[in-house]
Design an enzyme around this catalytic site. Sequence first.
Site, PDB file in Angstrom:
ATOM      1  N   ARG A  53      -9.751 -12.904   4.425  1.00  0.00           N
ATOM      2  CA  ARG A  53      -9.307 -13.675   3.264  1.00  0.00           C
ATOM      3  C   ARG A  53      -7.988 -13.210   2.683  1.00  0.00           C
ATOM      4  O   ARG A  53      -7.088 -14.013   2.447  1.00  0.00           O
ATOM      5  CB  ARG A  53     -10.329 -13.576   2.112  1.00  0.00           C
ATOM      6  CG  ARG A  53     -11.394 -14.598   2.101  1.00  0.00           C
ATOM      7  CD  ARG A  53     -12.632 -13.961   1.523  1.00  0.00           C
ATOM      8  NE  ARG A  53     -12.998 -12.851   2.382  1.00  0.00           N
ATOM      9  CZ  ARG A  53     -13.731 -13.015   3.485  1.00  0.00           C
ATOM     10  NH1 ARG A  53     -14.232 -14.165   3.764  1.00  0.00           N
ATOM     11  NH2 ARG A  53     -13.982 -11.988   4.289  1.00  0.00           N
ATOM     12  N   THR A  54      -7.910 -11.913   2.381  1.00  0.00           N
ATOM     13  CA  THR A  54      -6.763 -11.449   1.592  1.00  0.00           C
ATOM     14  C   THR A  54      -5.476 -11.654   2.382  1.00  0.00           C
ATOM     15  O   THR A  54      -4.507 -12.227   1.876  1.00  0.00           O
ATOM     16  CB  THR A  54      -6.955  -9.973   1.193  1.00  0.00           C
ATOM     17  OG1 THR A  54      -8.259  -9.833   0.644  1.00  0.00           O
ATOM     18  CG2 THR A  54      -5.928  -9.549   0.182  1.00  0.00           C
ATOM     19  N   LYS A  82       1.957   6.252  15.574  1.00  0.00           N
ATOM     20  CA  LYS A  82       2.764   7.371  16.092  1.00  0.00           C
ATOM     21  C   LYS A  82       2.979   8.422  15.019  1.00  0.00           C
ATOM     22  O   LYS A  82       3.728   9.378  15.208  1.00  0.00           O
ATOM     23  CB  LYS A  82       4.131   6.858  16.565  1.00  0.00           C
ATOM     24  CG  LYS A  82       4.076   5.799  17.633  1.00  0.00           C
ATOM     25  CD  LYS A  82       5.489   5.303  17.916  1.00  0.00           C
ATOM     26  CE  LYS A  82       5.487   3.919  18.527  1.00  0.00           C
ATOM     27  NZ  LYS A  82       6.792   3.254  18.394  1.00  0.00           N
ATOM     28  N   ARG A 103      -2.668  -3.565   2.457  1.00  0.00           N
ATOM     29  CA  ARG A 103      -4.032  -3.018   2.367  1.00  0.00           C
ATOM     30  C   ARG A 103      -4.079  -1.726   3.168  1.00  0.00           C
ATOM     31  O   ARG A 103      -3.517  -1.644   4.274  1.00  0.00           O
ATOM     32  CB  ARG A 103      -5.050  -4.009   2.932  1.00  0.00           C
ATOM     33  CG  ARG A 103      -6.443  -3.369   3.027  1.00  0.00           C
ATOM     34  CD  ARG A 103      -7.508  -4.358   3.362  1.00  0.00           C
ATOM     35  NE  ARG A 103      -7.749  -5.251   2.243  1.00  0.00           N
ATOM     36  CZ  ARG A 103      -8.731  -6.156   2.215  1.00  0.00           C
ATOM     37  NH1 ARG A 103      -9.538  -6.267   3.254  1.00  0.00           N
ATOM     38  NH2 ARG A 103      -8.900  -6.935   1.174  1.00  0.00           N
ATOM     39  N   HIS A 131      -8.474  -3.687  -6.219  1.00  0.00           N
ATOM     40  CA  HIS A 131      -8.111  -4.866  -5.433  1.00  0.00           C
ATOM     41  C   HIS A 131      -7.684  -5.943  -6.444  1.00  0.00           C
ATOM     42  O   HIS A 131      -8.416  -6.883  -6.714  1.00  0.00           O
ATOM     43  CB  HIS A 131      -9.354  -5.303  -4.638  1.00  0.00           C
ATOM     44  CG  HIS A 131      -9.115  -6.320  -3.563  1.00  0.00           C
ATOM     45  ND1 HIS A 131      -7.933  -7.017  -3.412  1.00  0.00           N
ATOM     46  CD2 HIS A 131      -9.940  -6.781  -2.584  1.00  0.00           C
ATOM     47  CE1 HIS A 131      -8.042  -7.832  -2.381  1.00  0.00           C
ATOM     48  NE2 HIS A 131      -9.248  -7.712  -1.864  1.00  0.00           N
TER      49      HIS A 131
HETATM   50  N1   CP Z   1     -12.442 -10.329  -0.418  1.00  0.00           N
HETATM   51  C1   CP Z   1     -11.724  -9.698   0.519  1.00  0.00           C
HETATM   52  O1   CP Z   1     -10.950  -8.768   0.224  1.00  0.00           O
HETATM   53  O2   CP Z   1     -11.918 -10.172   1.785  1.00  0.00           O
HETATM   54  P1   CP Z   1     -11.176  -9.616   3.083  1.00  0.00           P
HETATM   55  O3   CP Z   1     -11.645  -8.197   3.298  1.00  0.00           O
HETATM   56  O4   CP Z   1     -11.574 -10.530   4.204  1.00  0.00           O
HETATM   57  O5   CP Z   1      -9.702  -9.650   2.824  1.00  0.00           O
END
Ligand code: CP
Length: 313
Positions: A53-54, A82, A103, A131
């Site tokens: 999603r993100t 590396k 991320r 998040h």
């Molecule tokens: N909600 C969320 O962060 O989903 P993903 O891990 O798929 O990005």
Amino acid sequence: MMKRSVIDITDLSREEIDGLMRTADDIIENPGKYAHICAGKKLATLFFEPSTRTRMSFEAAMYELGGAVLSMTDAATSSASKGESVSDTAKVISCYADIISMRHPKEGAALVAANAASIPVINAGDGGHCHPTQTLADLLTIKREKGRLGSLTVGLCGDLKFGRTVHSLIQALSRYEDIRIVLISPDELRLPDYVYNDVIVKNKMKCTQTSDLLWALPMLDVLYMTRVQKERFFNEEDYLRLKDSYILTPEKLSHAKPDTAVLHPLPRVNEISVAIDDDPRACYFKQVKYGKYMRMALILKLLQESGAVKEDV
Ligand code: CP
């Protein structure tokens, strides 16, 4: 003009969050107005940890703003494998792109990137820490479903220890009036003390803790279910013992109010029975869609503030 990053939801004031929600509402109503606003600009998505999603919603967001995307989907195929540092990676990507979403499995990695980059960095999840853009999606979902962000009883259920979306959401809700939080988890997965003390206690939020979902359900305006975060456990035995602590079934949901909004940041494993997906109270797929609009609003705001995109829409 200033480079500004969003690492934690507290990097945005309540007024700014409300402004982002107004922009997202406007994007939903008038997508054509925004379709070319980021033309010629590039978003780099740096994902050192899996995501569906993100990452894809950031990428869809940039495309729908008329911009382009550079994507790193797997740390193993990048020079991180590396030994390149997060700081150096951020400096390098600053030479190619106008904004980064990142991320990383380590808490604090997004801040390290933001300090090194010369372009805005958006934290797309750093370990069990926070998040913020998921929280923006959650807030827009609650606002559109309940018509308000104050005077709500919000239940957070499942892995409150490692669930970074829960930590950011509680922090954001602390800015709104008359919020009552109900924390529902097994003892081992209770909200960390640093979130409980620094957010709930400090802001004098009304809060109840329980392990009993059925007891809590009838009082909730919003139920935020979460997955037990397998990837953050040191011991598989503990994960297996706790993973199915809560499974929301139609029978259990019959104890909730007729208008309780059920949210989940997804991915779902077993926490919500698929039999609930067609219940009008199930909001988790709408939440996915709202996430894209909030990310569009945030990308636009940060690019406007950095001077990469003109202010007027
Ligand atoms: N909600 C969320 O962060 O989903 P993903 O891990 O798929 O990005």
